[in-house]
Design a protein around this motif. Structure first.
Motif, PDB file in Angstrom:
ATOM      1  N   ARG A 258       7.241  76.431  51.623  1.00 21.15           N
ATOM      2  CA  ARG A 258       8.073  75.381  52.210  1.00 21.15           C
ATOM      3  C   ARG A 258       8.964  74.730  51.152  1.00 21.15           C
ATOM      4  NH1 ARG A 258       7.285  73.146  56.938  1.00 21.15           N
ATOM      5  NH2 ARG A 258       7.597  71.015  56.159  1.00 21.15           N
ATOM      6  N   ALA A 259       8.414  74.566  49.949  1.00 28.06           N
ATOM      7  CA  ALA A 259       9.211  73.973  48.866  1.00 28.06           C
ATOM      8  C   ALA A 259      10.389  74.889  48.506  1.00 28.06           C
ATOM      9  CB  ALA A 259       8.325  73.746  47.644  1.00 28.06           C
ATOM     10  N   LYS A 260      10.150  76.191  48.492  1.00 22.96           N
ATOM     11  CA  LYS A 260      11.228  77.147  48.198  1.00 22.96           C
ATOM     12  C   LYS A 260      12.291  77.118  49.295  1.00 22.96           C
ATOM     13  CE  LYS A 260       8.533  80.447  45.463  1.00 22.96           C
ATOM     14  NZ  LYS A 260       7.984  81.825  45.411  1.00 22.96           N
ATOM     15  N   ASP A 261      11.828  77.056  50.568  1.00 23.24           N
ATOM     16  CA  ASP A 261      12.783  76.989  51.682  1.00 23.24           C
ATOM     17  C   ASP A 261      13.632  75.723  51.587  1.00 23.24           C
ATOM     18  OD1 ASP A 261      11.856  79.371  52.757  1.00 23.24           O
ATOM     19  OD2 ASP A 261      10.408  78.390  54.077  1.00 23.24           O
ATOM     20  N   ARG A 262      12.963  74.614  51.247  1.00 20.93           N
ATOM     21  CA  ARG A 262      13.701  73.341  51.140  1.00 20.93           C
ATOM     22  C   ARG A 262      14.736  73.403  50.012  1.00 20.93           C
ATOM     23  NH1 ARG A 262      16.673  70.067  50.360  1.00 20.93           N
ATOM     24  NH2 ARG A 262      16.515  67.790  50.457  1.00 20.93           N
ATOM     25  N   ARG A 263      14.349  73.994  48.905  1.00 19.94           N
ATOM     26  CA  ARG A 263      15.266  74.085  47.765  1.00 19.94           C
ATOM     27  C   ARG A 263      16.480  74.965  48.110  1.00 19.94           C
ATOM     28  NH1 ARG A 263      11.706  74.819  44.382  1.00 19.94           N
ATOM     29  NH2 ARG A 263      11.641  77.093  44.273  1.00 19.94           N
ATOM     30  N   LYS A 264      16.216  76.107  48.738  1.00 21.85           N
ATOM     31  CA  LYS A 264      17.310  77.013  49.101  1.00 21.85           C
ATOM     32  C   LYS A 264      18.204  76.378  50.152  1.00 21.85           C
ATOM     33  CE  LYS A 264      19.342  81.004  48.683  1.00 21.85           C
ATOM     34  NZ  LYS A 264      19.951  81.427  47.397  1.00 21.85           N
ATOM     35  N   LEU A 265      17.585  75.672  51.096  1.00 25.87           N
ATOM     36  CA  LEU A 265      18.342  74.976  52.128  1.00 25.87           C
ATOM     37  C   LEU A 265      19.300  73.965  51.499  1.00 25.87           C
ATOM     38  CD1 LEU A 265      18.821  74.292  55.132  1.00 25.87           C
ATOM     39  CD2 LEU A 265      16.773  72.843  55.038  1.00 25.87           C
ATOM     40  N   GLY A 266      18.792  73.188  50.542  1.00 26.89           N
ATOM     41  CA  GLY A 266      19.625  72.198  49.864  1.00 26.89           C
ATOM     42  C   GLY A 266      20.765  72.836  49.072  1.00 26.89           C
ATOM     43  N   GLU A 267      20.462  73.943  48.399  1.00 28.70           N
ATOM     44  CA  GLU A 267      21.486  74.631  47.611  1.00 28.70           C
ATOM     45  C   GLU A 267      22.634  75.128  48.493  1.00 28.70           C
ATOM     46  OE1 GLU A 267      19.532  77.787  45.598  1.00 28.70           O
ATOM     47  OE2 GLU A 267      18.409  76.462  44.229  1.00 28.70           O
ATOM     48  N   LEU A 268      22.290  75.778  49.587  1.00 33.79           N
ATOM     49  CA  LEU A 268      23.325  76.341  50.466  1.00 33.79           C
ATOM     50  C   LEU A 268      24.124  75.237  51.156  1.00 33.79           C
ATOM     51  CD1 LEU A 268      21.336  79.314  52.090  1.00 33.79           C
ATOM     52  CD2 LEU A 268      23.129  79.451  50.348  1.00 33.79           C
ATOM     53  N   TYR A 269      23.414  74.171  51.589  1.00 37.40           N
ATOM     54  CA  TYR A 269      24.094  73.078  52.282  1.00 37.40           C
ATOM     55  C   TYR A 269      25.067  72.380  51.326  1.00 37.40           C
ATOM     56  CZ  TYR A 269      24.825  69.165  55.453  1.00 37.40           C
ATOM     57  OH  TYR A 269      25.400  68.243  56.304  1.00 37.40           O
ATOM     58  N   THR A 270      24.626  72.160  50.078  1.00 39.36           N
ATOM     59  CA  THR A 270      25.485  71.512  49.081  1.00 39.36           C
ATOM     60  C   THR A 270      26.687  72.388  48.753  1.00 39.36           C
ATOM     61  OG1 THR A 270      23.589  70.350  48.133  1.00 39.36           O
ATOM     62  CG2 THR A 270      25.540  70.561  46.741  1.00 39.36           C
ATOM     63  N   LYS A 271      26.471  73.661  48.710  1.00 38.34           N
ATOM     64  CA  LYS A 271      27.574  74.591  48.443  1.00 38.34           C
ATOM     65  C   LYS A 271      28.631  74.503  49.538  1.00 38.34           C
ATOM     66  CE  LYS A 271      28.220  79.322  46.790  1.00 38.34           C
ATOM     67  NZ  LYS A 271      27.547  80.610  46.489  1.00 38.34           N
ATOM     68  N   LEU A 272      28.171  74.286  50.765  1.00 37.53           N
ATOM     69  CA  LEU A 272      29.096  74.176  51.901  1.00 37.53           C
ATOM     70  C   LEU A 272      29.785  72.817  51.956  1.00 37.53           C
ATOM     71  CD1 LEU A 272      27.395  75.776  55.067  1.00 37.53           C
ATOM     72  CD2 LEU A 272      29.687  76.265  54.198  1.00 37.53           C
ATOM     73  N   HIS A 273      29.024  71.732  51.705  1.00 35.40           N
ATOM     74  CA  HIS A 273      29.525  70.379  51.980  1.00 35.40           C
ATOM     75  C   HIS A 273      29.672  69.494  50.741  1.00 35.40           C
ATOM     76  CE1 HIS A 273      29.045  71.146  56.275  1.00 35.40           C
ATOM     77  NE2 HIS A 273      27.850  71.651  56.003  1.00 35.40           N
ATOM     78  N   GLY A 274      29.308  69.995  49.598  1.00 33.55           N
ATOM     79  CA  GLY A 274      29.476  69.217  48.384  1.00 33.55           C
ATOM     80  C   GLY A 274      28.330  68.284  48.070  1.00 33.55           C
ATOM     81  N   SER A 275      27.463  68.009  49.033  1.00 35.47           N
ATOM     82  CA  SER A 275      26.284  67.170  48.821  1.00 35.47           C
ATOM     83  C   SER A 275      25.301  67.435  49.966  1.00 35.47           C
ATOM     84  CB  SER A 275      26.657  65.686  48.816  1.00 35.47           C
ATOM     85  OG  SER A 275      26.982  65.235  50.126  1.00 35.47           O
ATOM     86  N   GLU A 276      24.147  66.748  49.921  1.00 42.62           N
ATOM     87  CA  GLU A 276      23.159  66.922  50.988  1.00 42.62           C
ATOM     88  C   GLU A 276      23.339  65.895  52.113  1.00 42.62           C
ATOM     89  OE1 GLU A 276      19.117  67.213  49.858  1.00 42.62           O
ATOM     90  OE2 GLU A 276      19.378  69.057  48.682  1.00 42.62           O
ATOM     91  N   LYS A 277      24.437  65.141  52.085  1.00 36.62           N
ATOM     92  CA  LYS A 277      24.681  64.164  53.139  1.00 36.62           C
ATOM     93  C   LYS A 277      24.786  64.874  54.491  1.00 36.62           C
ATOM     94  CE  LYS A 277      27.742  60.404  54.577  1.00 36.62           C
ATOM     95  NZ  LYS A 277      28.986  59.637  54.274  1.00 36.62           N
ATOM     96  N   GLY A 278      23.986  64.443  55.460  1.00 34.99           N
ATOM     97  CA  GLY A 278      23.989  65.058  56.786  1.00 34.99           C
ATOM     98  C   GLY A 278      22.929  66.134  56.950  1.00 34.99           C
ATOM     99  N   LEU A 279      22.275  66.532  55.852  1.00 30.53           N
ATOM    100  CA  LEU A 279      21.261  67.584  55.932  1.00 30.53           C
ATOM    101  C   LEU A 279      20.054  67.138  56.749  1.00 30.53           C
ATOM    102  CD1 LEU A 279      20.152  70.349  55.166  1.00 30.53           C
ATOM    103  CD2 LEU A 279      19.368  69.379  52.989  1.00 30.53           C
TER     104      LEU A 279
END
Length: 452
Positions: A258-279
Motif C-alpha cells: 500500500r505504501a508503494k501504491d501511495r508513493r507511485k500514485l503521488g508521483e504520477l499525480y504530481t507529474k500531471l498536476h504539479g502538486s498533490e492538490k486534489g489527490l
C-alpha cells in the motif's frame, strides 16, 4: 520444510519395502532371439547387486537427511548432492518436488525455476507450481525469461479450464470453488499481462490486466494495469488505476504494498498536476467506486452460493443430498445436533446406530433437531452409500460449514443451543458410553448448563 522431508522419507522407505529384496521376475525368451539368456546364477547375481545398490542409496539418503539438522539450506545441499551422485535415482521425482517447494519457501528464484520446471513437466496440472515458476521468470525482467513465462501462462490457463469442468470438492461450497477458480484464472491472465508488457506489447498488457481485474478485483491487477498505462504515457488513466490499487480491500495486500501504491500514485499525480492538490478527492472517489464494485462482486458470488459470506453457523444453508436445502436459520430456537461424517470413515459407520438410538428418544420433541452433515470430497459417492447402508436420512452436504466450525476429525458431533451458539463438541466416540453421553449433552444444552 519438515513435513516435505517427512513425506520424502516415507516414500523412500515405502519404496524400499516394495522393491529391495523382492524376488526377481523370471526372464522371458523369444523364438529367433540369438542372444544367450543369462544363466540362473548370473541373473540372480545381477538382481542381488541391483538390490544392494538400491539399499545403499536409500541408507545414504536417509542418513544424510537425519544428519542435516534443521537448516533448510543444509537439506537442500544434501538433496542436491544426492542427485549429483545418483542422477538416475528412483526417487528423483520426489526429491525434485521437495527441492522445488523448499525453493518456494526460501524465495530462491533460480532453484524455483530449475526444479519447478521438472515438477511441471511431470504434472502440468500443478497450478501452484506453474504460478510460482512463472513469477520467478518474470522477476528476471528480461525478454528471454518473459517468453518462457508466456509459454507457462498457456499451461496455467489450460489447467484452470480443466478444473472448471470438475464439481466443487466436498469441503468447499460452490461459491468458494467458483471464487478460487476465478482467482486462479485472473492470476494466469495477470501474469500473461506482465509477460506481454516485458515483450513490448504494452497495449495488450493493459487489456489483459483490465480483464484480470474485472474477473477478480484485487490490488495487484489494478497496479499492473496502472504500470503499463504509465509506460504508454496515459498518466491520467494510470493515476486512476493506482488509486484503485490503493483503496481496494485486498487481504493479500501488505502495508508495504500500500505504501508503494501511495508513493507511485503521488508521483504520477504530481507529474500531471504539479502538486498533490486534489489527490485526496480523487482517492475518495476511487474508494466509493471500489466499494460499489466489491458489493456487486459479493452479490454475484452469493447468487451462486448463499454461504459465501456466512459469518455465523446460522448463516449457512446446507445443500441436501436428495436435492433439498436447509437454512440453519430456520432452526433458531431449537437445540440442534450436527453429526459430521464421511463414507470412508469406519467409526462414523459404527456410530450411526447409536446416533439413531438418541434420535429416537427425541422423535416426539420438535425442539430437538438432528442434522446429518456429510463431508466427502466426492459428493457422488454419498447417495449410493446411504442407500446401500439403508439409512433413513440421507442428510446434507457441509457446504463449507465443517471448515467454518473447525471440524478436523471424524466423527464429530456438535450440539448447538437455541441461539445458534456452539454448546458442546464431541470428537470421536466411545461406543459403550455414546448414547448416554450425547443424551446428557443435549439435556445440558437445553437447560443452559453446557459449555463448549
Amino acid at each position: 520444510m519438515k513435513l516435505l522431508l517427512f513425506a520424502l522419507l516415507t516414500a523412500v522407505l515405502s519404496f524400499a519395502q516394495d522393491k529391495v529384496g523382492a524376488a526377481p521376475a523370471p526372464a522371458a525368451t523369444a523364438s529367433g532371439n540369438d542372444a544367450k539368456p543369462d544363466k540362473p546364477s548370473d541373473k540372480g547375481d545381477k538382481d542381488d547387486k541391483a538390490d544392494k545398490a538400491k539399499q545403499t542409496e536409500i541408507e545414504e539418503l536417509t542418513s544424510a537427511l537425519r544428519e542435516a539438522g534443521s537448516s533448510p539450506k543444509d537439506y537442500t545441499r544434501v538433496l542436491e548432492a544426492h542427485l549429483a551422485k545418483y542422477p538416475a535415482s528412483a526417487h528423483r521425482a520426489e526429491i525434485e518436488g521437495v527441492l522445488a517447494k523448499s525453493a518456494v519457501e526460501a524465495h530462491d528464484d533460480a532453484r524455483i525455476i530449475k526444479y519447478g520446471e521438472q515438477v511441471i513437466a511431470r504434472d502440468s496440472s500443478d497450478i501452484q507450481m506453474i504460478d510460482r515458476v512463472t513469477r520467478a521468470y518474470l522477476d528476471s525482467d528480461d525478454r528471454a525469461s518473459a517468453e518462457k513465462a508466456m509459454a507457462l501462462t498457456a499451461k496455467y490457463e489450460e489447467a484452470v479450464g480443466k478444473l472448471r469442468a470438475q464439481p466443487a470438492p466436498g469441503r468447499l461450497s460452490a461459491g468458494q470453488w467458483s471464487e478460487d477458480l476465478d482467482h486462479a484464472a485472473a492470476r494466469a491472465m495477470l501474469l500473461k499481462a506482465r509477460a506481454s508488457g516485458l515483450l513490448d506489447k504494452k497495449q495488450e498488457a493493459v487489456e489483459l490486466a483490465r480483464k484480470s481485474f474485472e474477473m477478480f478485483p484485487n490490488e495487484e491487477a489494478a497496479r499492473e494495469q496502472g504500470k503499463w498505462l504509465a509506460a504508454q504515457g496515459d498518466l491520467q488513466a494510470a493515476v486512476e488505476r493506482y488509486a484503485d490499487a490503493f483503496t481496494i480491500e485486498d487481504p493479500h495486500s501488505t502495508e508495504v504494498d500500500r505504501a508503494k501504491d501511495r508513493r507511485k500514485l503521488g508521483e504520477l499525480y504530481t507529474k500531471l498536476h504539479g502538486s498533490e492538490k486534489g489527490l485526496g478527492d480523487l482517492v475518495l472517489q476511487a474508494y466509493d467506486a471500489m466499494s460499489i464494485r466489491m458489493a456487486d462482486h459479493i452479490a454475484r458470488l452469493k447468487s451462486k452460493d448463499p454461504n459465501v459470506q456466512a459469518a455465523s453457523l446460522l448463516d449457512f444453508t446446507l445443500p441436501g443430498v436428495a436435492g433439498n436445502s436447509l437454512p440453519l436459520s430456520s432452526l433458531k430456537g431449537k437445540t440442534v445436533v450436527l453429526d459430521f461424517w464421511a463414507t470412508w470413515c469406519n467409526p462414523c459407520r459404527a456410530q450411526r446406530p447409536l446416533y439413531a438410538q438418541v434420535e429416537s428418544k427425541y422423535k416426539t420433541d420438535p425442539n430437538v433437531v438432528f442434522v446429518s452433515v456429510n463431508t466427502d470430497e466426492d459428493r457422488s459417492l454419498v447417495a449410493p452409500f446411504v442407500k446401500t447402508q439403508k439409512w433413513a436420512d440421507a442428510g446434507y452436504f457441509d457446504g463449507g460449514l465443517a471448515d467454518f466450525m473447525k471440524v478436523n476429525s471424524l466423527p464429530t458431533t456438535l450440539i448447538v443451543d437455541k441461539n445458534g451458539q456452539l454448546s458442546s463438541r464431541m470428537s470421536g466416540f466411545i461406543p459403550e458410553r455414546f448414547v448416554d453421553l450425547l443424551s446428557q449433552r443435549i439435556e445440558e444444552t437445553r437447560s443452559g448448563r453446557a459449555s463448549n
